[in-house]
Design a protein around this motif. Structure first.
Motif, PDB file in Angstrom:
ATOM      1  N   ARG A  90       5.501   5.128   1.285  1.00 26.65           N
ATOM      2  CA  ARG A  90       5.957   6.405   1.873  1.00 26.65           C
ATOM      3  C   ARG A  90       6.940   6.151   3.022  1.00 26.65           C
ATOM      4  NH1 ARG A  90       0.698   7.977   0.705  1.00 26.65           N
ATOM      5  NH2 ARG A  90      -0.032   7.514   2.803  1.00 26.65           N
ATOM      6  N   ARG A  91       6.688   5.117   3.809  1.00 28.39           N
ATOM      7  CA  ARG A  91       7.592   4.771   4.916  1.00 28.39           C
ATOM      8  C   ARG A  91       8.966   4.342   4.368  1.00 28.39           C
ATOM      9  NH1 ARG A  91       7.638  -0.147   6.714  1.00 28.39           N
ATOM     10  NH2 ARG A  91       5.441  -0.485   6.308  1.00 28.39           N
ATOM     11  N   ASP A 107       0.827  -1.210   0.000  1.00 27.86           N
ATOM     12  CA  ASP A 107       0.000   0.000   0.000  1.00 27.86           C
ATOM     13  C   ASP A 107       0.864   1.263   0.000  1.00 27.86           C
ATOM     14  OD1 ASP A 107       0.946   0.091   2.570  1.00 27.86           O
ATOM     15  OD2 ASP A 107      -1.017   0.116   3.544  1.00 27.86           O
ATOM     16  N   SER A 108       0.225   2.387  -0.258  1.00 24.23           N
ATOM     17  CA  SER A 108       0.944   3.668  -0.374  1.00 24.23           C
ATOM     18  C   SER A 108       1.593   4.095   0.940  1.00 24.23           C
ATOM     19  CB  SER A 108       0.016   4.758  -0.887  1.00 24.23           C
ATOM     20  OG  SER A 108      -1.050   4.951   0.011  1.00 24.23           O
ATOM     21  N   THR A 109       1.022   3.712   2.057  1.00 31.49           N
ATOM     22  CA  THR A 109       1.621   4.045   3.361  1.00 31.49           C
ATOM     23  C   THR A 109       2.966   3.340   3.521  1.00 31.49           C
ATOM     24  OG1 THR A 109      -0.601   4.220   4.294  1.00 31.49           O
ATOM     25  CG2 THR A 109       1.221   4.090   5.854  1.00 31.49           C
ATOM     26  N   ALA A 110       3.031   2.102   3.128  1.00 35.34           N
ATOM     27  CA  ALA A 110       4.293   1.352   3.206  1.00 35.34           C
ATOM     28  C   ALA A 110       5.339   1.956   2.276  1.00 35.34           C
ATOM     29  CB  ALA A 110       4.050  -0.112   2.859  1.00 35.34           C
TER      30      ALA A 110
END
Length: 194
Positions: free
Chosen positions: A88-89, A83-86
């Motif tokens: 960005r991290r 996912d996009s959160t991963a």
């Protein structure tokens, strides 16, 4: 014309011999100083070229690492289960590299004293732009700037080795920038004028 000194009586040949010895000594000293200065200038140019080559290795390394990061992130984005959160991290944990050592090399007295004014100015413009662009959203322009900087450093090395003159350096750099602009145009790189 006779030279007469009250306190020393020298013959004309002795005076001529003294003057010629004095002139020969003076010429010898000036020649030695000139050769010493010439050797020092040659050594400085050689050191400048070595440092420019080191700077280019740093820029190439930064460029390769940036390309690999971009490829890795692009592959992650294409993966269905990430996912996009991963992403960005991962981007936050792996920032775009900046060629910090390049600044140190360019600030070196030998390099800054011997670089052409044109290259010196261009390098600092690129360093300012790279610092501002070191982000994933502008990674293509960042990569293009690194490649242009590589080209500039290569051309400056040739200039320092007297393989090309300043006008040739400028023309070759402009030509190389145009080729890189075509290469990166397909990657939606925003064109900025320096």
């Amino acid at each position: 014309m006779k030279l007469k000194l009250n306190f020393i009586k020298l013959s004309k040949t002795e005076i001529t011999s003294f003057v010629l010895t004095l002139i020969a000594t003076l010429i010898g000293v000036l020649l030695a100083i000139s050769l010493s200065n010439s050797e020092a200038a040659k050594k400085e140019k050689e050191d400048t070229v070595k440092l420019l080559n080191s700077a280019n290795i740093i820029v190439k390394g930064t460029s390769n690492y940036t390309r690999e990061l971009d490829s890795y992130i692009t592959n992650l984005k294409d993966t269905v289960h990430v996912d996009s959160t991963a992403i960005r991290r991962i981007e936050k944990q792996n920032p775009i590299p900046y060629p910090d050592l390049l600044e140190s090399i360019i600030a070196n007295d030998i390099v800054s004293k011997n670089l052409s004014q044109y290259t010196h100015t261009e390098i600092y413009i690129y360093l300012l732009n790279l610092r501002k662009l070191a982000a994933y959203k502008s990674i293509n322009y960042y990569q293009k700037s690194l490649e242009e900087l590589e080209l500039l450093l290569e051309l400056e090395s040739k200039f320092q080795e007297d393989e090309i003159n300043l006008n040739q350096l400028k023309k070759e750099f402009a030509k190389g920038r145009n080729e890189l602009a075509k290469k990166y145009r397909d990657k939606n790189v925003t064109e900025l004028n320096n």
